[in-house]
Design an enzyme around this catalytic site. Structure first.
Site, short mmCIF file in Angstrom:
data_model
loop_
_atom_site.label_atom_id
_atom_site.label_comp_id
_atom_site.label_asym_id
_atom_site.label_seq_id
_atom_site.Cartn_x
_atom_site.Cartn_y
_atom_site.Cartn_z
N LYS A 482 0.84 -1.20 0.00
CA LYS A 482 0.00 0.00 0.00
C LYS A 482 0.87 1.25 0.00
CE LYS A 482 -0.47 -0.16 5.05
NZ LYS A 482 -1.39 -0.21 6.20
N TYR A 708 15.36 31.58 3.56
CA TYR A 708 14.25 32.39 4.08
C TYR A 708 14.44 32.73 5.56
CZ TYR A 708 11.54 31.30 -0.14
OH TYR A 708 11.09 31.20 -1.43
#
Length: 813
Positions: A482, A708
């Site tokens: 999965k 940043y």
């Protein structure tokens, strides 16, 4: 090689059952190979996790008639010829040893912890102008790989180069008996497989058993080796720092090359090689020693060694243009490795049509007529739909192949590239190095950005075998694939699991299962969290739903009745304490009433899920879950008169609660090399390595900032590298600001400032690197387990977060 069954019977001291005067020309141990035929002798090997005797019935149906076995499977006594022996692996090794004894030419035996395959390939390159060489294909150096390599010797060969790899005591003598090297080579002695030996001396002593009958040993001077080499064997040593060695070598780096300054007796000369990394320089030094031992003049040595090249030891699976899958084996082309690559092609084909791009084949030891006849038959057996040949020789034998187009050169191929119409096919690209097939790979490969997640299929196989070894022979295995195979990729891993004959695949939602079915996966697939809206699709694609509620059961039965289904497989989930999904004890009577005498569905399995299998602090709770599962599942079986597959264990449960294996277990994160147990982790192999490159390097001064928010400000002059991977690729923003690191040239580079959407920056002030160098985001170091611990999460989250825009490259060593 052509031998009669009678001769093989005598050679193996076997007891023959069945009459056959036929000839054998192929040896096989792989029941899945399409190369098995009437002239195949199949050795039914028995391992800790697999017994090939169970595949004999299928092989007989495919035309194989001759088998080496420990016993004749029930019901097959008169259907084939059986050579019965005590141990089939011993018999295979005995067969190979006999075959080796028929040839008297020089044979190199290579052993060591690292570098064996590189040295073998480089020696093949350096010596092949003068010899017809037989060598181990890929890294076939094990107790099984060595005999398969040696069996390929034929009358035209006049030099052999074979690897021998061991991982524990008492393995080397068997390999020595098969290889019988006349010249021994010891490559780098490192820490690989240290766990199999008490100390370094015992490890070296075991490796030296390979040279029991050798006349010469070539090695990097080492006091332990010096003391252990027997006096009757001549030694030929080299060193970078011990001037008493036979050959003393100094190193000098110039641009991206290394000059080896060689002092050998009275001679002094320089050799230039196109590498600077320590491992490559060591391996090159070993090759230099071989050339010296063969009395090559210094001009020949200098000329040949300057052309050494990086050896790609992997078969890589890549996404191609126009819905194609590429299998990249573009660095060598010989008959034995072609057979291996074709088996890999079959195990990894995503598209029905199979295309082979093949260069001229060298050093087969066969005449061209015989060689290309064999190649044509090989491709026919492997059901290759199209052949594109490149080279003067293969072009001359074009008429032997079906649906074949040929070109004299790679340049001619590119002139016609647009007319070849590559679409909806799996393409194996197999070429000798000087044909430069890497350019073909580049042209056919889907273009994505430079960050990739490499998936090691060998490690997947290893980890699967590790967990299989913990199971009873009768216990089935479901593997969870999965979430895009825990982030590692869906189809390619499922195809490998299909190859390994696991019993079930598990996915979370129907669309995952549908995608796998559309890609050609035929294994049964259980959908663990099906939504009622997906039931129609589940039925259409023959998926098998987990049913965990009365509402869901009634909804499915309604559709089943409408479609007039008969005995459609479903899986009943019981809640034994996880309290997430499943029928509780109070629902059981109603569940039984609905299912009783119901002809629309069949309960294929009954399962539950453990909440604390990874934490032995809560083992009392775990045992209570197992006890309740036994009670509830037994009641279902009794009341419904059924015998479904029962399963409750996940990865941690396999190791911690072996008594609760029942009929099947569900392997999840363990397949991908992650364990919650530190001791068990040592036995698992890393599967995924997330890689990128250095896009740009800049220097900054003290007081300047990066990224940043100026979250990093340099306190001294620094060098900063920018890496093109960020949180859009799945790297947590929390991993920045000096918490995390990447690895560049085996050194840690701290992540500085904030992780950006598409980039991150690292401090490389103390690291010798350049733009374009490889960067390891995770793999061996840092591992996903380490990252998860630092980020206070779990490895699952790290793996499943890797974005789909990151290209997955699957490879096999």
């Amino acid at each position: 090689m052509t031998l009669s069954i009678q001769n093989i019977e005598k050679m193996l001291h076997a007891k023959r059952f069945g009459d056959n005067n036929g000839i054998i020309d192929t040896i096989s141990i792989d029941s899945r190979s399409l190369q098995n035929n009437q002239k195949t002798l199949f050795f039914a090997l028995v391992g800790s996790n697999n017994d090939a005797h169970i595949y004999i019935s299928d092989l007989i149906k495919k035309g194989v008639q001759n088998f080496v076995v420990t016993h004749i499977p029930e019901g097959l006594a008169n259907k084939a010829v059986f050579l019965v022996v005590e141990n089939t692996l011993d018999a295979l090794q005995k067969f190979a040893a006999h075959h080796r004894s028929l040839f008297k030419f020089p044979v190199f035996g290579l052993t060591g912890s690292n570098g064996k395959t590189i040295v073998k390939e480089w020696l093949n390159f350096l010596l092949n102008p003068d010899f017809n060489i037989i060598r181990s294909p890929k890294s076939y150096n094990s107790q099984v790989g060595v005999p398969l390599s040696v069996i390929s010797i034929n009358d035209k060969h006049n030099l052999g180069i074979f690897e021998a790899g061991i991982s524990k005591m008492d393995e080397m003598e068997k390999l020595e008996n098969i290889i019988r090297p006349t010249i021994g080579i010891i490559t780098n002695i490192g820490t690989a497989h240290d766990e199999g030996f008490e100390d370094l001396e015992k490890k070296i002593k075991e490796k030296l058993k390979l040279f029991k009958h050798s006349k010469l040993i070539i090695y990097q001077k080492n006091k332990i080796i010096d003391a252990l080499i027997k006096s009757k064997i001549k030694s030929f040593s080299w060193s970078f720092n011990d001037e008493t060695a036979d050959v003393f070598i100094s190193k000098k780096e110039i641009q991206d090359k290394t000059t080896l300054q060689v002092r050998y007796g009275k001679e002094n000369f320089d050799v230039q090689i196109p590498f600077q990394d320590e491992a490559s320089v060591e391996n090159a030094a070993t090759c230099l020693m071989v050339l010296l031992s063969f009395k090559y003049d210094k001009k020949t040595i200098q000329n040949r060694m300057q052309w050494l090249y990086p050896v790609e030891m992997r078969l890589k699976v890549k996404n191609g243009i126009n819905k194609t899958t590429l299998i990249d084996d573009s660095y060598s082309c010989d008959f034995q490795s072609l057979k291996i690559a074709l088996d890999f092609l079959e195990s990894q084909k995503q598209y029905k049509n199979k295309t082979l791009i093949l260069s001229d084949i060298f050093q087969s030891g066969l005449s061209n007529e015989e060689l290309y006849t064999k190649v044509a038959q090989l491709l026919k057996n492997n059901k290759v739909n199209r052949v594109i040949g490149i080279g003067e020789t293969i072009s001359a034998f074009k008429n032997k192949f079906t649906n074949c187009t040929t070109f004299k050169t790679t340049a001619d191929f590119f002139l016609n590239f647009n007319y070849l119409n590559f679409v909806n096919e799996t393409i194996l690209i197999k070429g000798a190095r000087h044909f430069q097939f890497e350019e073909i790979v580049s042209a056919l490969e889907e273009k994505t950005h430079e960050t990739i997640l490499e998936i090691n299929l060998n490690s997947i196989s290893h980890n699967l075998s590790f967990f299989k070894s913990k199971l009873k022979p009768t216990t089935k295995m479901m593997v969870m694939v999965k979430a895009f195979g825990y982030g590692s990729g869906g189809f390619e891993i499922c195809k490998l699991l299909e190859h390994h004959k696991v019993d079930y695949l598990g996915v979370a939602f129907a669309d995952e299962g549908i995608s796998l079915k559309n890609a050609g996966i035929v294994l049964p697939i259980m959908v663990l969290n099906p939504e009622t809206t997906s039931f129609s699709s589940i039925i259409q694609y023959k998926l098998e739903p987990e049913i965990y509620s009365l509402k869901g059961l009634n909804a499915f039965l309604k559709i089943a009745e409408k479609r007039k289904l008969k005995h459609f497989p479903i899986h009943i989930k019981l809640d034994t304490g996880m309290h997430r999904l499943g029928f509780e004890e109070e629902n059981l009577d109603e569940l039984i009433a609905i299912l009783k005498d119901n002809k629309f569905v069949t309960v294929k399995s009954v399962l539950s899920h453990m909440a604390t299998s990874d934490d032995l602090v809560h083992q009392e709770f775990a045992h209570s879950q197992i006890t309740l599962f036994e009670k509830l599942s037994s009641k279902l079986m009794s009341e419904l008169q059924i015998k479904p597959i029962r399963h409750i264990l996940n990865t941690s449960g396999i190791s911690n609660f072996p008594q609760a294996q029942y009929d099947m277990v569900r392997l999840g994160i363990g397949l991908y090399g992650v364990s919650n147990d530190a001791e068990e982790q040592k036995y698992l192999e890393n599967v995924g390595t997330l890689k990128s490159i250095i896009s740009q390097i800049r220097s900054i001064q003290a007081g300047e900032s990066v990224g940043y928010g100026r979250r990093f400000v340099a306190n001294k002059p620094s060098k900063i590298a920018t890496i093109p991977i960020g949180y859009a690729d799945g790297i947590s923003r929390h991993w920045g600001n000096a918490l995390g690191f990447v690895t560049i040239n085996n050194q840690k580079a701290t992540i500085i400032g904030s992780v950006c959407m598409d980039m991150l920056m690292v401090d490389i002030t103390e690291i010798n690197c350049k733009e374009g160098d490889t960067v390891i985001i995770f793999g061996e170091s840092p591992s996903v387990t380490f990252m998860a611990h630092q980020l206070q999460t779990i490895p699952y989250e790290i793996l499943t977060s890797i974005s789909q825009r990151v290209k997955r490259v699957f490879y096999r060593e």
